[in-house]
Design a protein around this motif. Structure first.
Motif, PDB file in Angstrom:
ATOM      1  N   LEU A  50       1.119  -1.392   0.297  1.00 12.33           N
ATOM      2  CA  LEU A  50      -0.268   0.462  -0.115  1.00 12.33           C
ATOM      3  C   LEU A  50       1.078   1.445  -0.331  1.00 12.33           C
ATOM      4  N   PHE A  51       2.204   1.032   0.472  1.00 10.81           N
ATOM      5  CA  PHE A  51       3.045   2.218   1.355  1.00 10.81           C
ATOM      6  C   PHE A  51       4.406   1.480   1.608  1.00 10.81           C
ATOM      7  N   ASP A  52       5.361   1.931   0.817  1.00  5.30           N
ATOM      8  CA  ASP A  52       6.505   1.927   1.782  1.00  5.30           C
ATOM      9  C   ASP A  52       6.934   3.304   2.533  1.00  5.30           C
ATOM     10  N   VAL A  53       8.192   2.663   3.652  1.00  3.94           N
ATOM     11  CA  VAL A  53       8.588   3.958   5.041  1.00  3.94           C
ATOM     12  C   VAL A  53      10.133   3.762   4.716  1.00  3.94           C
ATOM     13  N   LYS A  54      10.377   4.815   4.609  1.00  2.00           N
ATOM     14  CA  LYS A  54      12.046   4.701   3.934  1.00  2.00           C
ATOM     15  C   LYS A  54      12.777   5.975   4.940  1.00  2.00           C
ATOM     16  N   PHE A  55      13.382   5.315   5.765  1.00  4.55           N
ATOM     17  CA  PHE A  55      14.330   7.143   6.579  1.00  4.55           C
ATOM     18  C   PHE A  55      16.038   6.508   6.580  1.00  4.55           C
ATOM     19  N   SER A  56      16.622   7.898   6.392  1.00  4.88           N
ATOM     20  CA  SER A  56      17.716   7.143   6.459  1.00  4.88           C
ATOM     21  C   SER A  56      18.362   8.498   7.946  1.00  4.88           C
ATOM     22  N   GLN A  68       5.411  -4.125   7.566  1.00  6.04           N
ATOM     23  CA  GLN A  68       6.754  -5.673   7.535  1.00  6.04           C
ATOM     24  C   GLN A  68       8.526  -4.570   7.379  1.00  6.04           C
ATOM     25  N   PRO A  69       8.993  -4.886   8.281  1.00  2.63           N
ATOM     26  CA  PRO A  69      10.056  -4.309   7.714  1.00  2.63           C
ATOM     27  C   PRO A  69      10.817  -5.202   6.078  1.00  2.63           C
ATOM     28  N   VAL A  70      11.826  -4.293   6.007  1.00  2.00           N
ATOM     29  CA  VAL A  70      12.251  -5.223   4.075  1.00  2.00           C
ATOM     30  C   VAL A  70      13.456  -5.003   5.226  1.00  2.00           C
ATOM     31  N   GLY A  71      13.995  -4.030   5.525  1.00  2.38           N
ATOM     32  CA  GLY A  71      15.834  -4.965   5.964  1.00  2.38           C
ATOM     33  C   GLY A  71      16.465  -3.389   6.490  1.00  2.38           C
ATOM     34  N   PHE A  72      17.222  -3.353   6.297  1.00  6.54           N
ATOM     35  CA  PHE A  72      18.119  -1.872   7.565  1.00  6.54           C
ATOM     36  C   PHE A  72      19.622  -2.538   6.880  1.00  6.54           C
ATOM     37  N   ALA A  73      19.980  -0.902   6.238  1.00 11.39           N
ATOM     38  CA  ALA A  73      21.201  -1.171   5.531  1.00 11.39           C
ATOM     39  C   ALA A  73      22.234  -0.083   6.349  1.00 11.39           C
ATOM     40  N   VAL A  84      33.615   8.118  14.706  1.00 10.79           N
ATOM     41  CA  VAL A  84      32.544   7.265  13.144  1.00 10.79           C
ATOM     42  C   VAL A  84      31.706   7.822  13.160  1.00 10.79           C
ATOM     43  N   VAL A  85      30.828   7.313  11.969  1.00 12.12           N
ATOM     44  CA  VAL A  85      30.205   8.125  11.929  1.00 12.12           C
ATOM     45  C   VAL A  85      28.673   6.875  11.091  1.00 12.12           C
ATOM     46  N   VAL A  86      27.999   7.090  11.619  1.00 14.05           N
ATOM     47  CA  VAL A  86      27.452   5.201  10.860  1.00 14.05           C
ATOM     48  C   VAL A  86      25.501   6.161  10.602  1.00 14.05           C
ATOM     49  N   THR A  87      25.905   5.468   9.454  1.00 16.71           N
ATOM     50  CA  THR A  87      24.411   5.519   8.317  1.00 16.71           C
ATOM     51  C   THR A  87      23.661   4.364   8.188  1.00 16.71           C
ATOM     52  N   CYS A  88      22.384   5.020   9.027  1.00 19.17           N
ATOM     53  CA  CYS A  88      21.123   4.010   8.383  1.00 19.17           C
ATOM     54  C   CYS A  88      19.832   3.772   7.781  1.00 19.17           C
ATOM     55  N   ASP A  89      20.064   3.491   6.493  1.00 27.29           N
ATOM     56  CA  ASP A  89      18.665   3.047   6.150  1.00 27.29           C
ATOM     57  C   ASP A  89      17.620   2.337   6.061  1.00 27.29           C
ATOM     58  N   ALA A  90      16.675   2.695   6.399  1.00 28.64           N
ATOM     59  CA  ALA A  90      16.165   1.478   6.899  1.00 28.64           C
ATOM     60  C   ALA A  90      14.416   1.432   6.185  1.00 28.64           C
ATOM     61  N   HIS A  91      14.326   0.743   6.342  1.00 31.01           N
ATOM     62  CA  HIS A  91      12.849   0.379   4.688  1.00 31.01           C
ATOM     63  C   HIS A  91      11.800  -0.534   5.376  1.00 31.01           C
ATOM     64  N   TRP A  92      10.719  -0.283   5.646  1.00 33.42           N
ATOM     65  CA  TRP A  92       9.950  -1.291   5.896  1.00 33.42           C
ATOM     66  C   TRP A  92       8.274  -0.527   4.374  1.00 33.42           C
ATOM     67  N   GLU A  93       7.167  -1.733   5.061  1.00 30.00           N
ATOM     68  CA  GLU A  93       6.657  -1.637   3.957  1.00 30.00           C
ATOM     69  C   GLU A  93       5.260  -1.679   4.299  1.00 30.00           C
ATOM     70  N   ALA A  94       4.157  -1.682   4.340  1.00 32.37           N
ATOM     71  CA  ALA A  94       3.207  -1.938   4.608  1.00 32.37           C
ATOM     72  C   ALA A  94       1.820  -1.849   3.785  1.00 32.37           C
ATOM     73  N   TYR A  95       0.812  -3.635   4.347  1.00 37.01           N
ATOM     74  CA  TYR A  95       0.486  -4.413   2.547  1.00 37.01           C
ATOM     75  C   TYR A  95      -1.427  -3.951   3.783  1.00 37.01           C
ATOM     76  N   ALA A  96      -2.032  -4.114   3.230  1.00 43.13           N
ATOM     77  CA  ALA A  96      -3.424  -4.029   3.334  1.00 43.13           C
ATOM     78  C   ALA A  96      -3.530  -5.589   4.117  1.00 43.13           C
ATOM     79  N   GLY A  97      -4.695  -4.709   5.316  1.00 43.45           N
ATOM     80  CA  GLY A  97      -5.008  -6.163   5.684  1.00 43.45           C
ATOM     81  C   GLY A  97      -6.156  -6.216   5.450  1.00 43.45           C
ATOM     82  N   GLU A  98      -6.379  -7.422   6.404  1.00 43.07           N
ATOM     83  CA  GLU A  98      -7.928  -7.941   5.863  1.00 43.07           C
ATOM     84  C   GLU A  98      -8.891  -7.708   7.226  1.00 43.07           C
ATOM     85  N   GLY A  99      -9.907  -6.531   7.154  1.00 36.61           N
ATOM     86  CA  GLY A  99     -10.980  -6.195   7.997  1.00 36.61           C
ATOM     87  C   GLY A  99     -10.150  -4.892   8.903  1.00 36.61           C
TER      88      GLY A  99
END
Lengths: 163, 163
Positions: free
Chosen positions: A6-12, B107-112, B86-101
């Protein structure tokens, strides 16, 4: 075939070292909205810090409690389940074990979340709302699943190495 | 038989609803140090909030980045691996899917995570430090493992129900 999200959520986020153990983390929201915020973490004397800001674990737990509460409030409107008030309590427990050749290894023991709701609705509807909110909560879904974190390291601006 | 932990880490957090989607979370550190801090989360217009504070996911990511950075700084001293910055960068990605009701499922996709180090040490030693810090980082260990969150719900001060 996997359905389309439905949508993506992205942060850096980028953290820099400031002070003894103070870190300043700038978080850029990329999708589905755009904002930039900077938050600081520090440690108390136990770890050798100066206590200028809350510790990283306090930010982490605020993320967990806040995300679930937000989801409940947003979903209650969208699912037409009337909620007058919510108080969420989270007891969190980790253990540190001696590492081989390094100071210690951290392990989560568990999280106990109590959700105290005031509502004119039947309990069944509230349980429905809680279960939906847990599924909607990005933080809970990240903790409850085995979620991969990929790392790269670079020393003195040389090439990146995967770890 | 399981070895005894070096130390326990325990926090108790309580979040209350304030404003449209603003939450105020009070975090009490119980072990190995004692502090009390209150942090506020909010949402922007996308979710129906008023933008009075960063979102829960920004707190969560600050916890992740800050915890890893703290661990690297603390472990570098204890492992005698000199690190200048130290400099730490984190790219974070989640997705939202249609729920039933219900509106959606997150859902997490991943962290880099990219760790950019300035140091007079050989790269091998820095990789050793990064691997130790990942093991020491309570947040990384919580995300990378399947970690259980237990929930109880109570409606109008009646009895607690497990969910």
């Amino acid at each position: 075939m996997r359905e389309k999200p439905l949508f993506d959520v992205k942060f850096s986020s980028t953290g820099t070292c400031v002070g003894k153990l103070r870190n300043e983390v700038t978080i850029k929201a990329i999708e589905p909205f755009q904002t930039v915020n900077t938050l600081a973490t520090d440690e108390g004397k136990f770890q050798g810090g100066e206590g200028t800001a809350p510790t990283p674990l306090e930010f982490f737990l605020t993320g967990l409690v806040g995300c679930l509460m937000t989801q409940m409030r947003v979903f209650s409107r969208r699912m037409k389940i009337k909620v007058d008030d919510v108080v969420v309590t989270c007891d969190a427990h980790w253990e540190a074990y001696a590492g081989e050749g390094f100071p210690y290894e951290g392990q989560p023991v568990g999280f106990a979340v109590d959700i105290d709701v005031r509502s004119p609705e039947h309990e069944t509807r509230i349980l429905e709302l809680v279960n939906a909110s847990r599924k909607g909560c990005f933080v809970e879904q990240t903790i409850e699943r085995k979620t991969r974190i990929d790392h790269r390291v670079r020393v003195n601006a040389q090439s990146w190495a995967e770890v």
